[in-house]
Design a protein around this motif. Structure first.
Motif, short mmCIF file in Angstrom:
data_model
loop_
_atom_site.label_atom_id
_atom_site.label_comp_id
_atom_site.label_asym_id
_atom_site.label_seq_id
_atom_site.Cartn_x
_atom_site.Cartn_y
_atom_site.Cartn_z
N ILE A 52 0.84 -1.19 0.00
CA ILE A 52 0.00 0.00 0.00
C ILE A 52 0.88 1.25 0.00
O ILE A 52 1.72 1.43 0.88
CB ILE A 52 -0.93 0.02 1.22
CG1 ILE A 52 -1.81 -1.24 1.24
CG2 ILE A 52 -1.78 1.28 1.23
CD1 ILE A 52 -2.70 -1.39 0.03
N THR A 53 0.68 2.10 -0.99
CA THR A 53 1.44 3.35 -1.09
C THR A 53 0.53 4.57 -1.14
O THR A 53 1.02 5.70 -1.22
CB THR A 53 2.32 3.34 -2.35
OG1 THR A 53 1.50 3.15 -3.51
CG2 THR A 53 3.35 2.21 -2.28
N ILE A 54 -0.78 4.37 -1.12
CA ILE A 54 -1.72 5.49 -1.17
C ILE A 54 -1.96 6.01 0.24
O ILE A 54 -1.67 5.33 1.23
CB ILE A 54 -3.06 5.06 -1.81
CG1 ILE A 54 -3.67 3.88 -1.05
CG2 ILE A 54 -2.86 4.73 -3.28
CD1 ILE A 54 -5.03 3.46 -1.56
N PRO A 55 -2.48 7.25 0.39
CA PRO A 55 -2.81 7.76 1.72
C PRO A 55 -3.75 6.81 2.45
O PRO A 55 -4.75 6.35 1.87
CB PRO A 55 -3.48 9.10 1.42
CG PRO A 55 -2.95 9.51 0.09
CD PRO A 55 -2.76 8.23 -0.67
N THR A 56 -3.42 6.51 3.69
CA THR A 56 -4.18 5.52 4.46
C THR A 56 -4.45 6.07 5.87
O THR A 56 -3.58 6.70 6.47
CB THR A 56 -3.41 4.20 4.56
OG1 THR A 56 -3.19 3.69 3.23
CG2 THR A 56 -4.17 3.16 5.37
N LEU A 57 -5.64 5.80 6.36
CA LEU A 57 -6.01 6.19 7.71
C LEU A 57 -6.59 4.99 8.44
O LEU A 57 -7.46 4.30 7.90
CB LEU A 57 -7.04 7.32 7.69
CG LEU A 57 -7.61 7.74 9.06
CD1 LEU A 57 -6.53 8.37 9.93
CD2 LEU A 57 -8.79 8.69 8.89
N LEU A 58 -6.10 4.74 9.64
CA LEU A 58 -6.69 3.73 10.53
C LEU A 58 -7.44 4.48 11.63
O LEU A 58 -6.84 5.24 12.39
CB LEU A 58 -5.61 2.84 11.14
CG LEU A 58 -6.06 1.96 12.32
CD1 LEU A 58 -7.12 0.95 11.88
CD2 LEU A 58 -4.86 1.25 12.94
N ILE A 59 -8.76 4.28 11.70
CA ILE A 59 -9.57 4.84 12.79
C ILE A 59 -9.95 3.69 13.72
O ILE A 59 -10.61 2.75 13.29
CB ILE A 59 -10.84 5.53 12.26
CG1 ILE A 59 -10.49 6.61 11.23
CG2 ILE A 59 -11.64 6.14 13.41
CD1 ILE A 59 -11.71 7.32 10.65
N ARG A 60 -9.50 3.78 14.96
CA ARG A 60 -9.79 2.69 15.90
C ARG A 60 -10.57 3.22 17.09
O ARG A 60 -10.56 4.43 17.38
CB ARG A 60 -8.50 2.04 16.41
CG ARG A 60 -7.63 2.94 17.26
CD ARG A 60 -6.42 2.19 17.80
NE ARG A 60 -6.78 1.16 18.76
CZ ARG A 60 -6.84 1.35 20.09
NH1 ARG A 60 -6.56 2.55 20.60
NH2 ARG A 60 -7.17 0.38 20.89
N GLY A 61 -11.27 2.31 17.75
CA GLY A 61 -11.97 2.65 18.96
C GLY A 61 -11.05 2.53 20.16
O GLY A 61 -10.28 1.58 20.26
N GLU A 62 -11.13 3.47 21.06
CA GLU A 62 -10.27 3.46 22.24
C GLU A 62 -10.44 2.18 23.05
O GLU A 62 -9.47 1.66 23.62
CB GLU A 62 -10.59 4.66 23.11
CG GLU A 62 -9.77 4.75 24.39
CD GLU A 62 -10.26 5.85 25.32
OE1 GLU A 62 -9.43 6.40 26.07
OE2 GLU A 62 -11.47 6.15 25.30
N LEU A 63 -11.66 1.63 23.09
CA LEU A 63 -11.96 0.45 23.88
C LEU A 63 -11.94 -0.83 23.04
O LEU A 63 -12.39 -1.88 23.51
CB LEU A 63 -13.33 0.60 24.56
CG LEU A 63 -13.54 1.86 25.39
CD1 LEU A 63 -14.95 1.90 25.96
CD2 LEU A 63 -12.51 1.94 26.51
#
Length: 288
Positions: A222-233
């Motif tokens: 993967i070389t494209i812009p990537t975002l991981l959004i995770r839950g704190e819990l």
């Protein structure tokens, strides 16, 4: 709020259902976003997020995966990740531009593998899923999905089961919103809005081990812009999961939504969507 238009796709004898959201006429177009739900969910889990993306100029697609929601059920052997990837590649092939792929859990796995094998996205958003996950958390999800095979007598009974699984979530005043995620059978009992045959693949330990290896390999491509959004819990994506992802995808960034668990998009939809829109706002404009 923007109202979606229903759409369908034909795939190998199956009809896949979805919704198509367009921006208001006066809003400058930003591109296309495809929102992929998790296992056991439906496209309605994205309803508020899709509407807000459309208001910000994004043409947004929210398909029901095969065996989920209003999409057809498939043969039990046709629920592999490769079938889901093929469905996604087909959907992107109908577009006039390169989309952003936004996937929660199973949807995130699908998006990751699809782009690694067939570069089809301009950016990637993984919602509480990563190549390295906590096995105990995954087992807890599978345990919940395999329960209540005989359904629920009432919507209140279903709401109570969900509350027991997600005790940190604020329970809605009424359970009527669950009608989007449940089907009422002729005997009056309510069942999850997905094909129980899915469990045959989900419970395949060898297949899941192989899938983890594939995700690891895919992440390195993967070389494209990537975002991981995770839950704190979250009991699926922990600190080690985040560090592992950042090591494998140099273009990745992360965001954490406080007081949420694995179902982060549903737990705190507004904050989740704010993180998502902020990421999308920093993408380079599409070439004219």
């Amino acid at each position: 709020m923007t109202t979606p238009t229903p759409l369908t796709y034909r795939r190998a004898g199956l009809t896949l259902a979805g919704d198509y959201w367009t921006a208001p006429p006066a809003t400058p177009p930003r591109g296309t976003a495809i929102l992929l739900h998790g296992a056991g969910q439906t496209r309605y889990s994205w309803h508020h997020t899709a509407a807000r993306l459309a208001e910000h100029g994004w043409t947004t697609l929210t398909p029901d995966a095969r065996g989920h929601g209003d999409s057809d059920w498939a043969h039990p052997h046709d629920y592999t990740i490769d079938h889901l990837v093929d469905d996604l590649v087909h959907i992107t092939g109908t577009l006039n531009d390169t989309p952003v792929l936004i996937g929660a859990s199973m949807g995130g796995i699908t998006a990751l593998l699809a782009h690694a094998d067939h570069p089809i996205a301009r950016a990637l958003v993984l919602v509480d899923i990563a190549p390295q996950i906590n096995p105990a958390g995954a087992a807890r999800i599978l345990d919940f999905m395999t329960r209540h095979r005989d359904g629920f007598a009432t919507l209140n009974e279903a709401a109570a089961a969900i509350a027991a699984y997600n005790p940190h979530r604020t329970r809605p005043a009424t359970p009527h919103g669950l009608r989007k995620n449940l089907r009422q059978h002729r005997d009056g009992r309510w069942h999850w809005h997905w094909d129980p045959q899915l469990l045959q693949f989900i419970n395949d330990t060898a297949a899941l081990t192989h899938l983890t290896t594939r995700m690891d390999t895919a992440a390195q491509q993967i070389t494209i812009p990537t975002l991981l959004i995770r839950g704190e819990l979250s009991d699926i994506v922990n600190h080690d999961s985040v560090e592992h992802l950042l090591h494998h995808i140099p273009t990745a960034h992360t965001a954490t939504v406080t007081n949420t668990a694995h179902m982060v998009a549903g737990d705190d939809n507004d904050i989740f969507t704010n993180h998502l829109i902020d990421f999308l706002n920093h993408l380079l404009p599409l070439p004219r």
